[in-house]
Design a protein around this motif. Structure first.
Motif, PDB file in Angstrom:
ATOM      1  N   GLU A  23       0.832  -1.205   0.000  1.00 16.99           N
ATOM      2  CA  GLU A  23       0.000   0.000   0.000  1.00 16.99           C
ATOM      3  C   GLU A  23       0.867   1.256   0.000  1.00 16.99           C
ATOM      4  OE1 GLU A  23      -2.773  -0.190   3.236  1.00 16.99           O
ATOM      5  OE2 GLU A  23      -3.680  -2.048   2.491  1.00 16.99           O
ATOM      6  N   VAL A  24       2.038   1.167   0.603  1.00 23.00           N
ATOM      7  CA  VAL A  24       2.958   2.302   0.669  1.00 23.00           C
ATOM      8  C   VAL A  24       3.912   2.304  -0.523  1.00 23.00           C
ATOM      9  CG1 VAL A  24       4.786   3.376   2.053  1.00 23.00           C
ATOM     10  CG2 VAL A  24       2.835   2.297   3.182  1.00 23.00           C
ATOM     11  N   GLU A  25       4.395   1.127  -0.871  1.00 15.93           N
ATOM     12  CA  GLU A  25       5.362   0.977  -1.962  1.00 15.93           C
ATOM     13  C   GLU A  25       4.809  -0.016  -2.979  1.00 15.93           C
ATOM     14  OE1 GLU A  25       8.257   1.443  -4.441  1.00 15.93           O
ATOM     15  OE2 GLU A  25       8.343   2.562  -2.558  1.00 15.93           O
ATOM     16  N   PRO A  26       4.265   0.460  -4.099  1.00 14.15           N
ATOM     17  CA  PRO A  26       3.614  -0.416  -5.075  1.00 14.15           C
ATOM     18  C   PRO A  26       4.497  -1.528  -5.632  1.00 14.15           C
ATOM     19  CG  PRO A  26       3.110   1.874  -5.536  1.00 14.15           C
ATOM     20  CD  PRO A  26       4.151   1.870  -4.459  1.00 14.15           C
ATOM     21  N   GLY A  27       5.805  -1.404  -5.543  1.00 17.27           N
ATOM     22  CA  GLY A  27       6.700  -2.439  -6.042  1.00 17.27           C
ATOM     23  C   GLY A  27       6.494  -3.786  -5.364  1.00 17.27           C
ATOM     24  N   TYR A  28       5.984  -3.768  -4.153  1.00 21.55           N
ATOM     25  CA  TYR A  28       5.750  -5.019  -3.426  1.00 21.55           C
ATOM     26  C   TYR A  28       4.595  -5.828  -4.028  1.00 21.55           C
ATOM     27  CZ  TYR A  28       9.000  -3.493   0.188  1.00 21.55           C
ATOM     28  OH  TYR A  28      10.129  -3.102   0.861  1.00 21.55           O
ATOM     29  N   LYS A  29       3.750  -5.159  -4.809  1.00 21.72           N
ATOM     30  CA  LYS A  29       2.649  -5.890  -5.456  1.00 21.72           C
ATOM     31  C   LYS A  29       3.190  -6.953  -6.398  1.00 21.72           C
ATOM     32  CE  LYS A  29      -0.759  -2.248  -5.102  1.00 21.72           C
ATOM     33  NZ  LYS A  29      -1.632  -1.320  -5.798  1.00 21.72           N
ATOM     34  N   LYS A  30       4.310  -6.664  -7.015  1.00 20.54           N
ATOM     35  CA  LYS A  30       4.947  -7.631  -7.908  1.00 20.54           C
ATOM     36  C   LYS A  30       5.431  -8.845  -7.110  1.00 20.54           C
ATOM     37  CE  LYS A  30       7.723  -7.243 -11.961  1.00 20.54           C
ATOM     38  NZ  LYS A  30       8.686  -6.431 -12.688  1.00 20.54           N
ATOM     39  N   ASP A  31       5.985  -8.607  -5.924  1.00 15.70           N
ATOM     40  CA  ASP A  31       6.422  -9.710  -5.064  1.00 15.70           C
ATOM     41  C   ASP A  31       5.238 -10.587  -4.675  1.00 15.70           C
ATOM     42  OD1 ASP A  31       9.064  -8.871  -5.120  1.00 15.70           O
ATOM     43  OD2 ASP A  31       8.904  -7.744  -3.234  1.00 15.70           O
ATOM     44  N   ILE A  32       4.123  -9.951  -4.349  1.00 20.81           N
ATOM     45  CA  ILE A  32       2.917 -10.699  -3.982  1.00 20.81           C
ATOM     46  C   ILE A  32       2.462 -11.560  -5.157  1.00 20.81           C
ATOM     47  CG2 ILE A  32       0.459 -10.466  -3.405  1.00 20.81           C
ATOM     48  CD1 ILE A  32       1.288  -7.932  -1.778  1.00 20.81           C
ATOM     49  N   ALA A  33       2.440 -10.977  -6.342  1.00 19.23           N
ATOM     50  CA  ALA A  33       2.023 -11.726  -7.535  1.00 19.23           C
ATOM     51  C   ALA A  33       2.975 -12.890  -7.811  1.00 19.23           C
ATOM     52  CB  ALA A  33       1.955 -10.795  -8.740  1.00 19.23           C
ATOM     53  N   ASN A  34       4.270 -12.663  -7.644  1.00 20.86           N
ATOM     54  CA  ASN A  34       5.246 -13.731  -7.870  1.00 20.86           C
ATOM     55  C   ASN A  34       5.061 -14.878  -6.882  1.00 20.86           C
ATOM     56  OD1 ASN A  34       6.531 -12.530 -10.063  1.00 20.86           O
ATOM     57  ND2 ASN A  34       7.999 -11.446  -8.777  1.00 20.86           N
ATOM     58  N   ILE A  35       4.822 -14.555  -5.626  1.00 20.14           N
ATOM     59  CA  ILE A  35       4.618 -15.592  -4.613  1.00 20.14           C
ATOM     60  C   ILE A  35       3.346 -16.375  -4.915  1.00 20.14           C
ATOM     61  CG2 ILE A  35       4.133 -16.036  -2.168  1.00 20.14           C
ATOM     62  CD1 ILE A  35       5.961 -13.573  -1.563  1.00 20.14           C
ATOM     63  N   ARG A  36       2.274 -15.663  -5.229  1.00 17.26           N
ATOM     64  CA  ARG A  36       1.015 -16.343  -5.558  1.00 17.26           C
ATOM     65  C   ARG A  36       1.183 -17.282  -6.754  1.00 17.26           C
ATOM     66  NH1 ARG A  36      -3.107 -11.302  -4.823  1.00 17.26           N
ATOM     67  NH2 ARG A  36      -3.274 -11.457  -2.560  1.00 17.26           N
ATOM     68  N   PHE A  37       1.878 -16.808  -7.775  1.00 20.36           N
ATOM     69  CA  PHE A  37       2.108 -17.648  -8.946  1.00 20.36           C
ATOM     70  C   PHE A  37       2.902 -18.893  -8.568  1.00 20.36           C
ATOM     71  CE2 PHE A  37       5.014 -19.050 -12.264  1.00 20.36           C
ATOM     72  CZ  PHE A  37       4.102 -19.478 -13.212  1.00 20.36           C
ATOM     73  N   CYS A  38       3.991 -18.704  -7.857  1.00 22.87           N
ATOM     74  CA  CYS A  38       4.842 -19.843  -7.486  1.00 22.87           C
ATOM     75  C   CYS A  38       4.076 -20.843  -6.620  1.00 22.87           C
ATOM     76  CB  CYS A  38       6.098 -19.360  -6.772  1.00 22.87           C
ATOM     77  SG  CYS A  38       7.240 -18.470  -7.870  1.00 22.87           S
ATOM     78  N   LEU A  39       3.253 -20.361  -5.709  1.00 20.63           N
ATOM     79  CA  LEU A  39       2.439 -21.266  -4.892  1.00 20.63           C
ATOM     80  C   LEU A  39       1.431 -22.031  -5.737  1.00 20.63           C
ATOM     81  CD1 LEU A  39       1.784 -19.043  -1.752  1.00 20.63           C
ATOM     82  CD2 LEU A  39       3.119 -21.167  -1.810  1.00 20.63           C
ATOM     83  N   SER A  40       0.978 -21.400  -6.811  1.00 19.69           N
ATOM     84  CA  SER A  40      -0.048 -22.036  -7.649  1.00 19.69           C
ATOM     85  C   SER A  40       0.508 -23.143  -8.544  1.00 19.69           C
ATOM     86  CB  SER A  40      -0.771 -20.995  -8.499  1.00 19.69           C
ATOM     87  OG  SER A  40       0.049 -20.556  -9.561  1.00 19.69           O
ATOM     88  N   VAL A  41       1.804 -23.160  -8.772  1.00 17.81           N
ATOM     89  CA  VAL A  41       2.367 -24.141  -9.698  1.00 17.81           C
ATOM     90  C   VAL A  41       3.097 -25.298  -9.021  1.00 17.81           C
ATOM     91  CG1 VAL A  41       2.531 -22.488 -11.597  1.00 17.81           C
ATOM     92  CG2 VAL A  41       4.516 -22.847 -10.087  1.00 17.81           C
ATOM     93  N   ILE A  42       3.125 -25.305  -7.693  1.00 13.19           N
ATOM     94  CA  ILE A  42       3.767 -26.422  -7.004  1.00 13.19           C
ATOM     95  C   ILE A  42       2.700 -27.390  -6.503  1.00 13.19           C
ATOM     96  CG2 ILE A  42       5.816 -25.098  -6.374  1.00 13.19           C
ATOM     97  CD1 ILE A  42       4.695 -24.856  -3.531  1.00 13.19           C
TER      98      ILE A  42
END
Length: 105
Positions: A22-41
Protein backbone atom coordinates in the motif's frame (compact mmCIF):
# COMPACT_ATOMS: atom_id res chain seq x y z
CA UNK A 1 20.15 -18.66 8.53
CA UNK A 2 17.33 -16.61 7.07
CA UNK A 3 17.81 -14.75 3.82
CA UNK A 4 15.82 -12.04 2.04
CA UNK A 5 13.56 -14.64 0.41
CA UNK A 6 12.71 -16.11 3.83
CA UNK A 7 11.89 -12.61 5.09
CA UNK A 8 9.72 -11.88 2.06
CA UNK A 9 7.81 -15.16 2.54
CA UNK A 10 7.28 -14.47 6.25
CA UNK A 11 6.02 -10.98 5.35
CA UNK A 12 3.69 -12.48 2.73
CA UNK A 13 2.13 -15.07 5.02
CA UNK A 14 1.73 -12.57 7.86
CA UNK A 15 0.01 -10.12 5.45
CA UNK A 16 2.72 -7.58 6.20
CA UNK A 17 3.65 -7.56 2.49
CA UNK A 18 0.12 -6.38 1.63
CA UNK A 19 0.52 -3.46 4.00
CA UNK A 20 3.94 -2.67 2.55
CA UNK A 21 2.44 -2.74 -0.97
CA UNK A 22 0.00 0.00 0.00
CA UNK A 23 2.96 2.30 0.67
CA UNK A 24 5.36 0.98 -1.96
CA UNK A 25 3.61 -0.42 -5.07
CA UNK A 26 6.70 -2.44 -6.04
CA UNK A 27 5.75 -5.02 -3.43
CA UNK A 28 2.65 -5.89 -5.46
CA UNK A 29 4.95 -7.63 -7.91
CA UNK A 30 6.42 -9.71 -5.06
CA UNK A 31 2.92 -10.70 -3.98
CA UNK A 32 2.02 -11.73 -7.53
CA UNK A 33 5.25 -13.73 -7.87
CA UNK A 34 4.62 -15.59 -4.61
CA UNK A 35 1.01 -16.34 -5.56
CA UNK A 36 2.11 -17.65 -8.95
CA UNK A 37 4.84 -19.84 -7.49
CA UNK A 38 2.44 -21.27 -4.89
CA UNK A 39 -0.05 -22.04 -7.65
CA UNK A 40 2.37 -24.14 -9.70
CA UNK A 41 3.77 -26.42 -7.00
CA UNK A 42 2.18 -29.60 -5.67
CA UNK A 43 -0.42 -29.06 -2.93
CA UNK A 44 1.63 -31.14 -0.48
CA UNK A 45 4.65 -28.91 -1.08
CA UNK A 46 2.50 -25.78 -0.83
CA UNK A 47 1.16 -26.93 2.54
CA UNK A 48 4.68 -27.35 3.92
CA UNK A 49 5.73 -23.90 2.66
CA UNK A 50 2.61 -22.28 4.12
CA UNK A 51 3.00 -24.07 7.44
CA UNK A 52 6.61 -23.04 7.90
CA UNK A 53 6.36 -19.42 6.82
CA UNK A 54 2.98 -18.60 8.34
CA UNK A 55 4.03 -19.37 11.92
CA UNK A 56 6.95 -17.31 13.13
CA UNK A 57 7.50 -19.57 16.12
CA UNK A 58 7.46 -22.99 14.45
CA UNK A 59 10.76 -24.71 13.84
CA UNK A 60 11.70 -26.56 10.70
CA UNK A 61 11.94 -29.76 12.74
CA UNK A 62 8.31 -29.35 13.87
CA UNK A 63 7.19 -28.93 10.25
CA UNK A 64 9.10 -32.08 9.29
CA UNK A 65 7.52 -33.99 12.16
CA UNK A 66 3.99 -32.81 11.28
CA UNK A 67 4.43 -33.65 7.59
CA UNK A 68 5.69 -37.14 8.36
CA UNK A 69 8.28 -36.97 5.60
CA UNK A 70 12.05 -37.12 5.72
CA UNK A 71 13.96 -33.97 6.55
CA UNK A 72 15.92 -33.90 3.28
CA UNK A 73 12.77 -34.15 1.13
CA UNK A 74 11.09 -31.21 2.81
CA UNK A 75 14.27 -29.16 2.72
CA UNK A 76 14.50 -29.87 -1.02
CA UNK A 77 10.88 -28.74 -1.48
CA UNK A 78 11.60 -25.51 0.39
CA UNK A 79 14.84 -24.84 -1.49
CA UNK A 80 13.23 -25.58 -4.86
CA UNK A 81 10.38 -23.21 -4.03
CA UNK A 82 12.77 -20.46 -3.01
CA UNK A 83 14.78 -20.98 -6.21
CA UNK A 84 11.62 -20.75 -8.33
CA UNK A 85 10.55 -17.61 -6.49
CA UNK A 86 13.98 -16.01 -6.94
CA UNK A 87 13.94 -16.77 -10.67
CA UNK A 88 10.47 -15.25 -11.00
CA UNK A 89 11.49 -12.21 -8.97
CA UNK A 90 14.57 -11.60 -11.08
CA UNK A 91 13.38 -12.72 -14.53
CA UNK A 92 9.58 -12.87 -14.44
CA UNK A 93 9.11 -9.98 -16.85
CA UNK A 94 11.39 -11.70 -19.37
CA UNK A 95 9.33 -14.91 -19.15
CA UNK A 96 6.11 -12.98 -19.68
CA UNK A 97 7.57 -11.22 -22.71
CA UNK A 98 8.92 -14.45 -24.21
CA UNK A 99 5.57 -16.18 -23.65
CA UNK A 100 3.71 -13.37 -25.42
CA UNK A 101 6.13 -13.50 -28.33
CA UNK A 102 5.73 -17.27 -28.57
CA UNK A 103 1.93 -16.98 -28.57
CA UNK A 104 2.01 -14.38 -31.36
CA UNK A 105 4.33 -16.46 -33.57
Amino acid sequence: MADSTDKMLRDYFSDRLKLMAEVEPGYKKDIANIRFCLSVIKPEHRDVIKRYYSDKFITWEEVVSEAGKCHSSLRTWRNDFKTLLNVMTQHGDEFIRLRREALQA
